[in-house]
Design a protein around this motif. Sequence first.
Motif, PDB file in Angstrom:
ATOM      1  N   ILE A 162       0.978  41.638  31.000  1.00  0.00           N
ATOM      2  CA  ILE A 162       1.834  42.776  31.321  1.00  0.00           C
ATOM      3  C   ILE A 162       2.110  42.664  32.813  1.00  0.00           C
ATOM      4  O   ILE A 162       1.173  42.603  33.624  1.00  0.00           O
ATOM      5  N   GLU A 163       3.381  42.612  33.173  1.00  0.00           N
ATOM      6  CA  GLU A 163       3.731  42.313  34.554  1.00  0.00           C
ATOM      7  C   GLU A 163       4.785  43.284  35.075  1.00  0.00           C
ATOM      8  O   GLU A 163       5.784  43.543  34.411  1.00  0.00           O
ATOM      9  N   VAL A 164       4.537  43.801  36.279  1.00  0.00           N
ATOM     10  CA  VAL A 164       5.497  44.662  36.961  1.00  0.00           C
ATOM     11  C   VAL A 164       6.300  43.773  37.902  1.00  0.00           C
ATOM     12  O   VAL A 164       5.745  43.174  38.822  1.00  0.00           O
ATOM     13  N   LEU A 165       7.603  43.666  37.631  1.00  0.00           N
ATOM     14  CA  LEU A 165       8.484  42.789  38.406  1.00  0.00           C
ATOM     15  C   LEU A 165       9.645  43.575  38.996  1.00  0.00           C
ATOM     16  O   LEU A 165      10.036  44.618  38.460  1.00  0.00           O
ATOM     17  N   GLU A 166      10.219  43.033  40.060  1.00  0.00           N
ATOM     18  CA  GLU A 166      11.437  43.624  40.611  1.00  0.00           C
ATOM     19  C   GLU A 166      12.550  43.470  39.578  1.00  0.00           C
ATOM     20  O   GLU A 166      12.682  42.428  38.934  1.00  0.00           O
ATOM     21  N   ARG A 167      13.323  44.517  39.410  1.00  0.00           N
ATOM     22  CA  ARG A 167      14.414  44.516  38.429  1.00  0.00           C
ATOM     23  C   ARG A 167      15.408  43.405  38.760  1.00  0.00           C
ATOM     24  O   ARG A 167      15.836  43.266  39.907  1.00  0.00           O
ATOM     25  N   VAL A 168      15.752  42.611  37.744  1.00  0.00           N
ATOM     26  CA  VAL A 168      16.752  41.559  37.955  1.00  0.00           C
ATOM     27  C   VAL A 168      18.140  42.163  37.784  1.00  0.00           C
ATOM     28  O   VAL A 168      18.352  43.051  36.965  1.00  0.00           O
ATOM     29  N   ASP A 169      19.047  41.667  38.596  1.00  0.00           N
ATOM     30  CA  ASP A 169      20.419  42.166  38.566  1.00  0.00           C
ATOM     31  C   ASP A 169      21.220  41.312  37.586  1.00  0.00           C
ATOM     32  O   ASP A 169      21.611  40.187  37.904  1.00  0.00           O
ATOM     33  N   THR A 170      21.388  41.833  36.381  1.00  0.00           N
ATOM     34  CA  THR A 170      22.132  41.137  35.337  1.00  0.00           C
ATOM     35  C   THR A 170      23.167  42.086  34.760  1.00  0.00           C
ATOM     36  O   THR A 170      23.047  43.306  34.904  1.00  0.00           O
ATOM     37  N   PRO A 171      24.185  41.549  34.081  1.00  0.00           N
ATOM     38  CA  PRO A 171      25.229  42.418  33.541  1.00  0.00           C
ATOM     39  C   PRO A 171      24.742  43.346  32.425  1.00  0.00           C
ATOM     40  O   PRO A 171      25.330  44.400  32.204  1.00  0.00           O
ATOM     41  N   ASP A 172      23.674  42.955  31.719  1.00  0.00           N
ATOM     42  CA  ASP A 172      23.186  43.797  30.619  1.00  0.00           C
ATOM     43  C   ASP A 172      21.718  43.465  30.343  1.00  0.00           C
ATOM     44  O   ASP A 172      21.162  42.520  30.897  1.00  0.00           O
ATOM     45  N   ASP A 173      21.091  44.281  29.492  1.00  0.00           N
ATOM     46  CA  ASP A 173      19.669  44.106  29.202  1.00  0.00           C
ATOM     47  C   ASP A 173      19.390  42.806  28.453  1.00  0.00           C
ATOM     48  O   ASP A 173      18.350  42.172  28.660  1.00  0.00           O
ATOM     49  N   ASP A 174      20.296  42.379  27.582  1.00  0.00           N
ATOM     50  CA  ASP A 174      20.129  41.115  26.870  1.00  0.00           C
ATOM     51  C   ASP A 174      20.018  39.965  27.868  1.00  0.00           C
ATOM     52  O   ASP A 174      19.137  39.100  27.749  1.00  0.00           O
ATOM     53  N   SER A 175      20.882  39.962  28.853  1.00  0.00           N
ATOM     54  CA  SER A 175      20.830  38.916  29.886  1.00  0.00           C
ATOM     55  C   SER A 175      19.534  39.012  30.683  1.00  0.00           C
ATOM     56  O   SER A 175      18.977  37.987  31.086  1.00  0.00           O
ATOM     57  N   ALA A 176      19.051  40.237  30.909  1.00  0.00           N
ATOM     58  CA  ALA A 176      17.817  40.423  31.682  1.00  0.00           C
ATOM     59  C   ALA A 176      16.610  39.834  30.963  1.00  0.00           C
ATOM     60  O   ALA A 176      15.798  39.126  31.570  1.00  0.00           O
ATOM     61  N   ILE A 177      16.456  40.107  29.676  1.00  0.00           N
ATOM     62  CA  ILE A 177      15.286  39.567  28.968  1.00  0.00           C
ATOM     63  C   ILE A 177      15.386  38.047  28.833  1.00  0.00           C
ATOM     64  O   ILE A 177      14.381  37.339  28.933  1.00  0.00           O
ATOM     65  N   ARG A 178      16.589  37.538  28.669  1.00  0.00           N
ATOM     66  CA  ARG A 178      16.756  36.080  28.623  1.00  0.00           C
ATOM     67  C   ARG A 178      16.427  35.461  29.989  1.00  0.00           C
ATOM     68  O   ARG A 178      15.865  34.366  30.062  1.00  0.00           O
ATOM     69  N   TYR A 179      16.765  36.158  31.054  1.00  0.00           N
ATOM     70  CA  TYR A 179      16.413  35.695  32.400  1.00  0.00           C
ATOM     71  C   TYR A 179      14.890  35.585  32.533  1.00  0.00           C
ATOM     72  O   TYR A 179      14.374  34.578  33.027  1.00  0.00           O
ATOM     73  N   HIS A 180      14.170  36.624  32.085  1.00  0.00           N
ATOM     74  CA  HIS A 180      12.705  36.600  32.185  1.00  0.00           C
ATOM     75  C   HIS A 180      12.106  35.501  31.310  1.00  0.00           C
ATOM     76  O   HIS A 180      11.139  34.842  31.692  1.00  0.00           O
ATOM     77  N   PHE A 181      12.679  35.274  30.127  1.00  0.00           N
ATOM     78  CA  PHE A 181      12.221  34.199  29.248  1.00  0.00           C
ATOM     79  C   PHE A 181      12.446  32.840  29.911  1.00  0.00           C
ATOM     80  O   PHE A 181      11.557  31.984  29.919  1.00  0.00           O
ATOM     81  N   ASP A 182      13.632  32.645  30.490  1.00  0.00           N
ATOM     82  CA  ASP A 182      13.941  31.382  31.175  1.00  0.00           C
ATOM     83  C   ASP A 182      13.043  31.192  32.401  1.00  0.00           C
ATOM     84  O   ASP A 182      12.608  30.066  32.692  1.00  0.00           O
ATOM     85  N   SER A 183      12.755  32.261  33.105  1.00  0.00           N
ATOM     86  CA  SER A 183      11.870  32.201  34.263  1.00  0.00           C
ATOM     87  C   SER A 183      10.462  31.785  33.842  1.00  0.00           C
ATOM     88  O   SER A 183       9.819  30.957  34.501  1.00  0.00           O
ATOM     89  N   LEU A 184       9.991  32.322  32.709  1.00  0.00           N
ATOM     90  CA  LEU A 184       8.682  31.934  32.180  1.00  0.00           C
ATOM     91  C   LEU A 184       8.687  30.455  31.789  1.00  0.00           C
ATOM     92  O   LEU A 184       7.736  29.728  32.082  1.00  0.00           O
ATOM     93  N   ALA A 185       9.755  30.000  31.155  1.00  0.00           N
ATOM     94  CA  ALA A 185       9.865  28.581  30.785  1.00  0.00           C
ATOM     95  C   ALA A 185       9.805  27.705  32.034  1.00  0.00           C
ATOM     96  O   ALA A 185       9.118  26.663  32.043  1.00  0.00           O
ATOM     97  N   HIS A 186      10.480  28.119  33.080  1.00  0.00           N
ATOM     98  CA  HIS A 186      10.449  27.374  34.341  1.00  0.00           C
ATOM     99  C   HIS A 186       9.036  27.355  34.916  1.00  0.00           C
ATOM    100  O   HIS A 186       8.526  26.298  35.312  1.00  0.00           O
ATOM    101  N   ASP A 187       8.380  28.538  34.960  1.00  0.00           N
ATOM    102  CA  ASP A 187       7.019  28.617  35.504  1.00  0.00           C
ATOM    103  C   ASP A 187       6.035  27.779  34.695  1.00  0.00           C
ATOM    104  O   ASP A 187       5.077  27.247  35.247  1.00  0.00           O
ATOM    105  N   ASN A 188       6.267  27.671  33.387  1.00  0.00           N
ATOM    106  CA  ASN A 188       5.400  26.881  32.504  1.00  0.00           C
ATOM    107  C   ASN A 188       5.772  25.403  32.491  1.00  0.00           C
ATOM    108  O   ASN A 188       5.149  24.625  31.775  1.00  0.00           O
TER     109      ASN A 188
END
Length: 177
Positions: free
Chosen positions: A47-73
Amino acid sequence: MSSSRQLFGGAITAVAPANFIDASDLRQVPDTQEVLLSPDSSVSIIIEVLERVDTPDDDSAIRYHFDSLAHDNSASASTVDAVAAIPNTRGDKTPPALTLSGVQSVAKFNQKAQDQVRILMALFRVEDKRVDLVVTFNVPMVSQDDGAVHVEAWNTVQNHFDAFVKSLCVVDFGLFV
């Protein structure tokens, strides 16, 4: 068996598997995270508290976090299977969740063999605090060690994820200063 867990000193509560261990009892965990570990498998909940990402919609935001996790992994591949909205029907001020399920191919500990890690992710966007609260269940499905979740156990993990997301309650918004 599940039980209500206090996270971030009680500022957030959620129903989680009762036998999951608080990782901060074993190692240092950043103040912006809570990490729960299964004693029986390699499943983890972050469970992580992160700065809100600036995306056009919530779908893009969750995909951003998923892609960020893939990058970190350092995932060699990642695929999103589904995205769905989960409304908050409790009547409290906890934002609704957007969930994502997907798969990442990850080599652990510099091994050449790739583990298939199922990712269950939920995003709670706390707009007035400019925060994205991200919940991630990491579920190794094919692993080089004995910690992999067998396919039969997948439904149990999904049920735990659903219970966690639907029960997550922000008790104290002061956490997001």
